[in-house]
Design a protein around this motif. Sequence first.
Motif, mmCIF file in Angstrom:
data_model
loop_
_atom_site.group_PDB
_atom_site.id
_atom_site.type_symbol
_atom_site.label_atom_id
_atom_site.label_comp_id
_atom_site.label_asym_id
_atom_site.label_seq_id
_atom_site.Cartn_x
_atom_site.Cartn_y
_atom_site.Cartn_z
ATOM 1 N N LEU A 1 0.875 -1.163 0.000
ATOM 2 C CA LEU A 1 0.000 0.000 0.000
ATOM 3 C C LEU A 1 0.911 1.211 0.000
ATOM 4 O O LEU A 1 1.710 1.393 0.934
ATOM 5 N N ASP A 2 0.832 2.007 -1.051
ATOM 6 C CA ASP A 2 1.688 3.183 -1.214
ATOM 7 C C ASP A 2 3.160 2.815 -1.051
ATOM 8 O O ASP A 2 3.917 3.479 -0.336
ATOM 9 N N GLU A 3 3.556 1.710 -1.685
ATOM 10 C CA GLU A 3 4.926 1.180 -1.709
ATOM 11 C C GLU A 3 5.409 0.641 -0.356
ATOM 12 O O GLU A 3 6.553 0.241 -0.226
ATOM 13 N N ILE A 4 4.536 0.620 0.646
ATOM 14 C CA ILE A 4 4.892 0.054 1.955
ATOM 15 C C ILE A 4 4.361 -1.378 1.991
ATOM 16 O O ILE A 4 3.172 -1.608 1.758
ATOM 17 N N PRO A 5 5.230 -2.355 2.284
ATOM 18 C CA PRO A 5 4.787 -3.759 2.293
ATOM 19 C C PRO A 5 3.696 -4.012 3.342
ATOM 20 O O PRO A 5 3.730 -3.461 4.437
ATOM 21 N N ILE A 6 2.725 -4.824 2.961
ATOM 22 C CA ILE A 6 1.698 -5.299 3.880
ATOM 23 C C ILE A 6 2.041 -6.753 4.155
ATOM 24 O O ILE A 6 1.962 -7.601 3.264
ATOM 25 N N ASN A 7 2.457 -7.025 5.364
ATOM 26 C CA ASN A 7 2.870 -8.375 5.717
ATOM 27 C C ASN A 7 1.706 -9.133 6.347
ATOM 28 O O ASN A 7 1.140 -8.694 7.342
ATOM 29 N N VAL A 8 1.345 -10.252 5.726
ATOM 30 C CA VAL A 8 0.305 -11.125 6.246
ATOM 31 C C VAL A 8 0.926 -12.507 6.363
ATOM 32 O O VAL A 8 1.119 -13.190 5.363
ATOM 33 N N SER A 9 1.268 -12.885 7.577
ATOM 34 C CA SER A 9 1.885 -14.176 7.835
ATOM 35 C C SER A 9 0.984 -15.006 8.720
ATOM 36 O O SER A 9 0.387 -14.482 9.664
ATOM 37 N N LYS A 10 0.890 -16.306 8.436
ATOM 38 C CA LYS A 10 0.025 -17.164 9.252
ATOM 39 C C LYS A 10 0.504 -17.222 10.699
ATOM 40 O O LYS A 10 -0.284 -17.503 11.588
ATOM 41 N N LEU B 1 -0.382 -6.832 -10.234
ATOM 42 C CA LEU B 1 -1.648 -6.100 -10.250
ATOM 43 C C LEU B 1 -1.450 -4.823 -9.459
ATOM 44 O O LEU B 1 -0.991 -4.858 -8.316
ATOM 45 N N GLU B 2 -1.757 -3.722 -10.074
ATOM 46 C CA GLU B 2 -1.611 -2.438 -9.410
ATOM 47 C C GLU B 2 -2.824 -1.601 -9.741
ATOM 48 O O GLU B 2 -3.228 -1.515 -10.899
ATOM 49 N N PHE B 3 -3.427 -1.036 -8.706
ATOM 50 C CA PHE B 3 -4.487 -0.093 -9.005
ATOM 51 C C PHE B 3 -4.424 1.088 -8.067
ATOM 52 O O PHE B 3 -4.030 0.982 -6.917
ATOM 53 N N ASN B 4 -4.753 2.205 -8.658
ATOM 54 C CA ASN B 4 -4.759 3.467 -7.933
ATOM 55 C C ASN B 4 -6.180 3.738 -7.481
ATOM 56 O O ASN B 4 -7.136 3.410 -8.183
ATOM 57 N N PHE B 5 -6.294 4.330 -6.314
ATOM 58 C CA PHE B 5 -7.613 4.708 -5.817
ATOM 59 C C PHE B 5 -7.480 5.991 -5.027
ATOM 60 O O PHE B 5 -6.387 6.378 -4.624
ATOM 61 N N GLU B 6 -8.606 6.647 -4.871
ATOM 62 C CA GLU B 6 -8.619 7.910 -4.144
ATOM 63 C C GLU B 6 -9.714 7.870 -3.096
ATOM 64 O O GLU B 6 -10.822 7.414 -3.364
ATOM 65 N N LEU B 7 -9.377 8.304 -1.897
ATOM 66 C CA LEU B 7 -10.352 8.372 -0.814
ATOM 67 C C LEU B 7 -10.698 9.827 -0.545
ATOM 68 O O LEU B 7 -9.820 10.690 -0.479
#
Length: 180
Positions: free
Chosen positions: A78-87, A160-166
């Motif tokens: 997310l915004d080039e910051i890794p999202i770590n999801v580990s079991k 896969l990359e997508f841009n979004f705006e909030l």
Amino acid sequence: MSFDFSALKVLVKKIFPLKKCIYTIDTTGDGKANALLIKALNLIMPILVPKEIELGGFSTKNFDMNNFELSDYGKMYLDEIPINVSKEDYDVEKLKNHFSLYHKGEKFTIDDLLSGKLAGRMIALGDTIDILIKIDDDGLEKFSEGKHTFKFKSEIIPTLEFNFELNEDNLNQKFDTQGS
């Protein structure tokens, strides 16, 4: 052999429109966002959901959620910051309860997807699929007003990359299952 995936990038932008694909959602009615909603619009063609889903090295046929490690399939940013999801970081049963999918107002869980409960369901052209992910306060803080980029890098599929705006139109909205 190299492939031109520019058409795929255009398609991802259509399926996940910039200002209409990501929302922070209040699912409890207390006025405070507690989930992330990702809306995907089917613009390709009517899709009949198969009993088993296979994509690259991933298959739901003999899938074991207790031994699933997302990092084996790719990395999220997310915004080039890794999202770590580990079991190791999550209780699998608790994690499964944080994800749900909605189609035409009907809710489906991870277990429903893996058991083939969606098999035979038609996702019509123009239908929306809503993916609801319950997130803690720290996670939701990352989804602030402004432009963002989500990226999934994998050896199985092209990045896969997508841009979004909030903005005020998609921040802290009440979740309407009938809108999906």
